[in-house]
Design an enzyme around this catalytic site. Structure first.
Site, PDB file in Angstrom:
ATOM      1  N   LYS A 179      -5.274 -10.526  -6.499  1.00 36.22           N
ATOM      2  CA  LYS A 179      -6.549 -10.637  -5.786  1.00 36.22           C
ATOM      3  C   LYS A 179      -7.478  -9.497  -6.198  1.00 36.22           C
ATOM      4  CE  LYS A 179      -6.223  -7.885  -1.621  1.00 36.22           C
ATOM      5  NZ  LYS A 179      -6.791  -7.667  -0.321  1.00 36.22           N
ATOM      6  N   LYS A 205       0.823  -1.211   0.000  1.00 37.37           N
ATOM      7  CA  LYS A 205       0.000   0.000   0.000  1.00 37.37           C
ATOM      8  C   LYS A 205       0.852   1.253   0.000  1.00 37.37           C
ATOM      9  CE  LYS A 205      -4.250  -1.890   1.821  1.00 37.37           C
ATOM     10  NZ  LYS A 205      -5.416  -1.750   2.674  1.00 37.37           N
ATOM     11  N   LYS A 223     -10.045  -3.320  -4.006  1.00 37.75           N
ATOM     12  CA  LYS A 223     -10.581  -2.009  -4.371  1.00 37.75           C
ATOM     13  C   LYS A 223      -9.492  -1.098  -4.912  1.00 37.75           C
ATOM     14  CE  LYS A 223     -10.320  -0.076   0.293  1.00 37.75           C
ATOM     15  NZ  LYS A 223     -10.282  -1.172   1.245  1.00 37.75           N
TER      16      LYS A 223
END
Ligand code: AQP
Length: 332
Positions: A195, A112, A198
């Site tokens: 995967k 992230k 969002k």
């Protein structure tokens, strides 16, 4: 009964299919057999910048979706994380027990923060897994129903529970992950090597449960499949078809072997057309129920208020034990 705890972020608005199949679906099942605590983790949400008004409405929206998915406030405790201040309080203690290097090894942070640019990532994003440790340990949870991407964080939770118990005496239950093999990781419909997520998925690869059902059907029909024509579960060589088979199987209850038989000799198109129908049948009532909860914010807020009260009773008890063990002077 054994206790479970899990949480979901209120960031994206709509839940996606990975959230539902990997986590929320298990939550619904576990409320029947376990003492279940489920939380909308708004403290986690602000590890990335959020618009305040949107965060507030997305928090209600997340709770509405959880109820629409089948959580029953009579059978589980559903609450908003920031309503229970003990989460942040225990997180501080856990921060002080975690090594910097240990926290640096969390792969989700690496992913992230690199997407954001490492320098712009907040310290909160870095310590996110440690707040999650506190979320779990406060409720003395035995199991944590999550997707595969959370396994490393549950490992950290176990390490810290053991470390605290070893240093200060038995205080926390050491939790185990509850990860179902078939739905541990739902893949992106356009790129079955990643995967469904969002932030990493393209719009076509991501199924948002609250999207227009026909748009969802279209995404299913244009999902990437593999070379060849045979409909067979083989995650390594046929990741696209295998992902669709997992989704189909879980949503309908039909076994994968049964589906392989049903589609023997038929092409990928037949499978995708049918799965698109299955998906429409699933999301249509889900959207309607979500809207019903949103239309009645008073009921929703009162469910969350009762949940917070139940959660706080447990959390306060655990926190006061932890404070005492650590050596904080009790306030008179
Ligand atoms: N693709 C997935 N397959 C199975 N389970 C999944 N989960 C998420 N994606 C999949 C599970 O959903 C639960 C809630 O996750 P969250 O609130 O932490 O959301 P997230 O993991 O941040 O969701 P994303 O889409 O994966 O967000 P980004 O892109 O920000 O990383 C968790 O139990 C999770 O395992």
């Amino acid at each position: 009964p054994l206790r479970v705890l899990s949480g979901i972020q209120p960031t994206a608005g709509s839940f996606h299919l990975g959230n539902y199949l990997g986590a929320v679906r298990q939550w619904v099942a576990l409320q029947e057999t376990h003492d279940a605590f489920y939380t909308v983790v708004d403290l986690h949400a602000i590890t990335l910048p959020q618009d305040p008004a949107e965060l507030r409405s997305n928090t209600r929206l997340a709770a509405a979706q959880l109820l629409a998915a089948g959580l029953d406030p009579e059978r589980c405790t559903l609450f908003v994380q920031s309503h229970v201040p003990e989460h942040a309080q225990l997180a501080w203690i856990m921060n002080c027990l975690t090594g910097f290097g240990e926290a640096s090894r969390m792969t989700q942070f690496k992913d992230k923060s690199s997407r954001q640019g490492a320098d712009r990532a907040s310290v909160g994003l870095f310590t996110y897994p440690i707040l999650q440790v506190a979320d779990i340990l406060l409720y003395q949870a035995n199991e944590v129903p999550v997707g595969e991407d959370q396994r490393q964080h549950i490992e950290l939770t176990r390490d810290l529970a053991e470390r605290f118990n070893g240093r200060f005496g038995q205080t926390f239950t050491v939790p185990a992950p509850h990860i179902l093999k078939e739905t541990a990781k739902i893949y992106d419909l356009q790129d079955p090597s990643i995967k469904m997520s969002k932030s990493a998925s393209t719009p076509k690869g991501l199924i948002n449960l609250l999207d227009e059902p026909r748009a969802t059907a279209k995404k299913v029909k244009s999902a990437v499949t593999d070379t060849g024509t045979e409909i067979r579960y083989d995650a390594e060589n046929k990741p696209g078809i295998s992902n669709l088979l997992s989704i189909y199987s879980t949503l309908t209850g039909a076994g994968v072997a049964e589906l392989e038989q049903k589609y023997a000799g038929k092409g990928y198109g037949a499978l995708k057309t049918d799965l698109a129908e299955v998906m429409i049948d699933f999301v249509t009532p889900f959207r309607e129920r979500t809207q019903q909860y949103l239309d009645d914010p008073e009921t929703l807020d009162s469910i969350l208020a009762k949940g917070a009260e139940k959660a706080r009773a447990v959390a306060a008890e655990t926190l006061s034990q932890a404070y005492e063990k650590v050596g904080f002077l009790p306030a008179k």
